[in-house]
Enzyme design. Structure first.
Site, PDB file in Angstrom:
ATOM      1  N   SER A  64       0.828  -1.207   0.000  1.00 55.79           N
ATOM      2  CA  SER A  64       0.000   0.000   0.000  1.00 55.79           C
ATOM      3  C   SER A  64       0.860   1.254   0.000  1.00 55.79           C
ATOM      4  O   SER A  64       2.008   1.243   0.452  1.00 55.79           O
ATOM      5  CB  SER A  64      -0.900   0.026   1.230  1.00 55.79           C
ATOM      6  OG  SER A  64      -1.788  -1.063   1.224  1.00 55.79           O
TER       7      SER A  64
HETATM    8  N1  SAH Z   1      -1.453  -4.686   4.100  1.00 58.27           N
HETATM    9  C1  SAH Z   1      -0.694  -4.692   2.861  1.00 58.27           C
HETATM   10  C2  SAH Z   1      -1.601  -4.507   1.671  1.00 58.27           C
HETATM   11  C3  SAH Z   1      -1.622  -5.733   0.863  1.00 58.27           C
HETATM   12  S1  SAH Z   1      -2.655  -5.693  -0.571  1.00 58.27           S
HETATM   13  C4  SAH Z   1       0.402  -3.627   2.907  1.00 58.27           C
HETATM   14  O1  SAH Z   1       0.743  -3.173   3.975  1.00 58.27           O
HETATM   15  O2  SAH Z   1       0.949  -3.282   1.873  1.00 58.27           O
HETATM   16  C5  SAH Z   1      -4.061  -6.575   0.034  1.00 58.27           C
HETATM   17  C6  SAH Z   1      -3.861  -8.017   0.419  1.00 58.27           C
HETATM   18  O3  SAH Z   1      -5.154  -8.530   0.748  1.00 58.27           O
HETATM   19  C7  SAH Z   1      -3.304  -8.921  -0.671  1.00 58.27           C
HETATM   20  O4  SAH Z   1      -2.155  -9.555  -0.225  1.00 58.27           O
HETATM   21  C8  SAH Z   1      -4.434  -9.917  -0.916  1.00 58.27           C
HETATM   22  O5  SAH Z   1      -3.978 -11.236  -1.211  1.00 58.27           O
HETATM   23  C9  SAH Z   1      -5.178  -9.887   0.401  1.00 58.27           C
HETATM   24  N2  SAH Z   1      -6.567 -10.352   0.308  1.00 58.27           N
HETATM   25  C10 SAH Z   1      -7.474 -10.114  -0.665  1.00 58.27           C
HETATM   26  N3  SAH Z   1      -8.634 -10.722  -0.395  1.00 58.27           N
HETATM   27  C11 SAH Z   1      -8.462 -11.359   0.790  1.00 58.27           C
HETATM   28  C12 SAH Z   1      -9.315 -12.173   1.604  1.00 58.27           C
HETATM   29  N4  SAH Z   1     -10.592 -12.448   1.269  1.00 58.27           N
HETATM   30  N5  SAH Z   1      -8.803 -12.665   2.749  1.00 58.27           N
HETATM   31  C13 SAH Z   1      -7.524 -12.412   3.129  1.00 58.27           C
HETATM   32  N6  SAH Z   1      -6.676 -11.650   2.413  1.00 58.27           N
HETATM   33  C14 SAH Z   1      -7.143 -11.126   1.250  1.00 58.27           C
END
Ligand code: SAH
Length: 215
Positions: A64
């Site tokens: 992010s």
């Molecule tokens: N928190 C991260 C952002 C990651 S992007 C940061 O600090 O950069 C969002 C993440 O959510 C991805 O890795 C994706 O695989 C996960 N995600 C999407 N749908 C999901 C679900 N239903 N359950 C768990 N994780 C999920």
């Protein structure tokens, strides 16, 4: 200059950028300054690690944008200065997890893609952050055996409000969650008993919170 010093200075420069982007909470800015974001990005992208931008992390996912990580963290701290237990949905590379781990007693984090979770675990251990519990599973379900949580941060956009997550908030707890598909709005939700007060915070752009089974 030693590597740790270089990283600390890069983190401080990023924190400065976030002040310009409107982040005010000192605890959040200090946490951002301490976390070496380059540990969470792919080696080819380390030169961009301290820019205020989202970056690809593989598997179609992203790390992010620091400003949104900081803003979401600031919102939960503004509501409740000390956080005992926070739930994060969407561990991804673990950057937001690392920021939260500086500020909460315990962070519980859920990710559906096993390889991303594995890598995040490795990096967070290397950084000596041990107040984190990891779950491989579907974030729509939250983590009922660890509930309730004073704060829940969802880092992927949900098409609708996940009711299981609402149930896992403490009375007085807060959730920040992007809602929508093409157009997404970051919502702040505060629980009082069975009442949920919902406020729009900003327009945002997150990867989708995928429905259903884990990979
Ligand atoms: N928190 C991260 C952002 C990651 S992007 C940061 O600090 O950069 C969002 C993440 O959510 C991805 O890795 C994706 O695989 C996960 N995600 C999407 N749908 C999901 C679900 N239903 N359950 C768990 N994780 C999920």
């Amino acid at each position: 200059m030693s590597l740790t010093l270089k990283i600390a200075r890069s983190g401080e420069r990023l924190a400065q950028l976030l002040v310009q982007a409107g982040i005010q909470n000192h605890q959040v800015l200090e946490a951002i300054a301490r976390v070496p974001r380059e540990a969470f990005v792919q080696p080819a992208l380390t030169h961009k690690a301290y820019e205020n931008t989202a970056l690809p992390i593989g598997k179609g996912q992203t790390i992010s944008q620091p400003a949104i990580v900081a803003r979401m963290t600031e919102i939960i701290l503004e509501h409740n200065g000390s956080q005992n237990q926070v739930l994060e949905i969407g561990t991804g590379c673990g950057y937001q997890t690392a920021v939260l781990a500086q500020l909460a007693d315990r962070v519980c984090t859920v990710e559906r893609i096993a390889s991303l979770q594995f890598q995040a675990k490795r990096v967070l251990r290397q950084l000596d952050l041990h107040n984190i519990n990891f779950k491989h599973g579907d974030g729509w379900k939250g983590w009922s055996s660890k509930a309730p949580f004073e704060a829940i941060i969802v880092t992927a956009a949900a098409a609708s409000l996940p009711t299981k997550l609402l149930e896992q908030l403490t009375d007085g707890g807060i959730m920040v969650i992007p809602i929508g598909t093409e157009e997404q709005v970051l919502k702040k939700i505060i629980r009082t008993g069975d009442d949920y007060q919902i406020t729009d915070v900003a327009n945002v752009k997150f990867v989708p919170l995928v429905a259903g089974d884990t990979e």
